[in-house]
Write an enzyme that holds these catalytic residues in place. Sequence first.
Site, mmCIF file in Angstrom:
data_model
loop_
_atom_site.group_PDB
_atom_site.id
_atom_site.type_symbol
_atom_site.label_atom_id
_atom_site.label_comp_id
_atom_site.label_asym_id
_atom_site.label_seq_id
_atom_site.Cartn_x
_atom_site.Cartn_y
_atom_site.Cartn_z
ATOM 1 N N LYS A 173 -18.217 -45.525 -15.869
ATOM 2 C CA LYS A 173 -18.081 -46.918 -15.447
ATOM 3 C C LYS A 173 -19.304 -47.338 -14.644
ATOM 4 O O LYS A 173 -19.798 -46.561 -13.806
ATOM 5 C CB LYS A 173 -16.803 -47.051 -14.611
ATOM 6 N N SER A 175 -6.889 -49.825 -11.982
ATOM 7 C CA SER A 175 -7.951 -50.055 -12.965
ATOM 8 C C SER A 175 -8.250 -48.924 -13.933
ATOM 9 O O SER A 175 -9.040 -49.107 -14.851
ATOM 10 C CB SER A 175 -9.245 -50.406 -12.249
ATOM 11 N N SER A 229 -9.920 -52.909 -14.280
ATOM 12 C CA SER A 229 -11.310 -53.259 -14.467
ATOM 13 C C SER A 229 -12.108 -52.224 -15.271
ATOM 14 O O SER A 229 -13.219 -52.526 -15.705
ATOM 15 C CB SER A 229 -11.967 -53.438 -13.098
#
Length: 467
Positions: A61, A160, A136
């Site tokens: 990420k 997330s 996210s």
Amino acid sequence: MNFSRISIEEILKLEREKRVSPKEVWNFFARRREELEPGVNAFITKVKYLNEGNGIPVGVKDNIIIKGFPTTCGSKILENYIAPYSATAWKRLKEAGFSLSGKTNLDEFAMGSSTEYSAFGPTRNPWDIERVPGGSSGGSAAAVASGMVKFALGSDTGGSVRQPASFCGVVGFKPTYGRISRYGLVAFASSLDQIGIIANSVRDVGYVFSIISGDDPRDSTTSSLPVPSYGEIFKHIEKPFTFIYPEGEFLKGASKEVKEKFSSFVKLLISMGGKGKPVDLSFMTHAIEAYYIVANAEASSNLARYDGVRYGLKAEANKLKDMYFRTRTKGFGEEVKRRILLGTFVLSSGYYDDYYGKGISYREFLRDKMNEIFKEGEFLTLPTTPDVAFKIGERQNPISMYLEDRFTIFANLSGLPAISIPFSLSKKGLPIGFQILSKWYNEDRLLSFSEMLEKKIDFENKLIKEA
Ligand code: GLN
């Protein structure tokens, strides 16, 4: 050979026996990346084959820093920022031989539940590209679900990792707070943030967990408790095992379909030799309010560092104050600004006790309550999301986006380990995942239990049969 369908352990065994080369493994995933990435947009930065290590590609990420690579956090403000050192979690993976495939897309600064708030365009759900992958860590989940990488790292501040895993039909795991070092994870809400793992199977999650977790002198919040090795994690779960599930009103925010599937899930657990106990979880209903107070308060303080002086974007102005103002108004997206405003408000002297103080005391209360709840059973089962993946653009109202997290955030507020595993498909053919939580640092049993369920559910083969 389809390297998506076999475990990390098996791939490494094939490499050791020289039956496949790291390059073949890498090429398998790279071809998929080439083919699918234009439609999915899971990556912000992609990496070419570096001819080192085991060739098993990992998505990281883009709020986890890797030396020499851009780290944008999905924000314009960090668009040209190059990381000067590497996060501990990535360093440990690299030392173990894994190969970086790229930095994955996310909601700006990990604030969101759909990956639509990225300054680099939304990621799309590989199951239906009109829909969001969740967020996210949507880029990480979509990259795993579409077979572009073997596994991915995400961050989970309020759900997330688990929510996008559920939307994309893969496994998402957030360990106990303090298990994985946050060194090199760009801070959103430091007391809630945890790096988590997204993979195709619980086994692979266990593999990665055993490598990246454990004490780190660079993060004083990491726990010094020993981490089980991969070989020690998976144990036999004796029967009867005990579990708890919510009764009555608690599930009222979930769709009819999720509720129905959840009751089949509970029935399945009972049929497998579980002793299930329904418990009143109504005390959790305020978790969402407490989360958006605590998380935004911490975010407003953590994001103060993006001032045009130290990192990233700097807007031109004659006066210092104007420079700050222009940099931040130009660099941050709308959602991030909203959160900074909310966070600053709840910390302001006139409102501190009314909001922030209450959020903090609710959190204490929640931890005590969870201690009591786990006396009733070892595993707590819950839906991961109120419904299946929604359409891109469907959640315009921020509150409706915030409510997506109603089943995930209390694991962060209380620091508990939690996993989401795929359970079934909806009538529209979209994945539905369910969560399992257990006591702090009970990850080995949580993963063993989840693996047992995963085998029984047999999500992947069910799909193949249905296809
Ligand atoms: N969706 C939640 C939020 O917007 C959680 C985000 C996260 O876990 N990083 O804050």
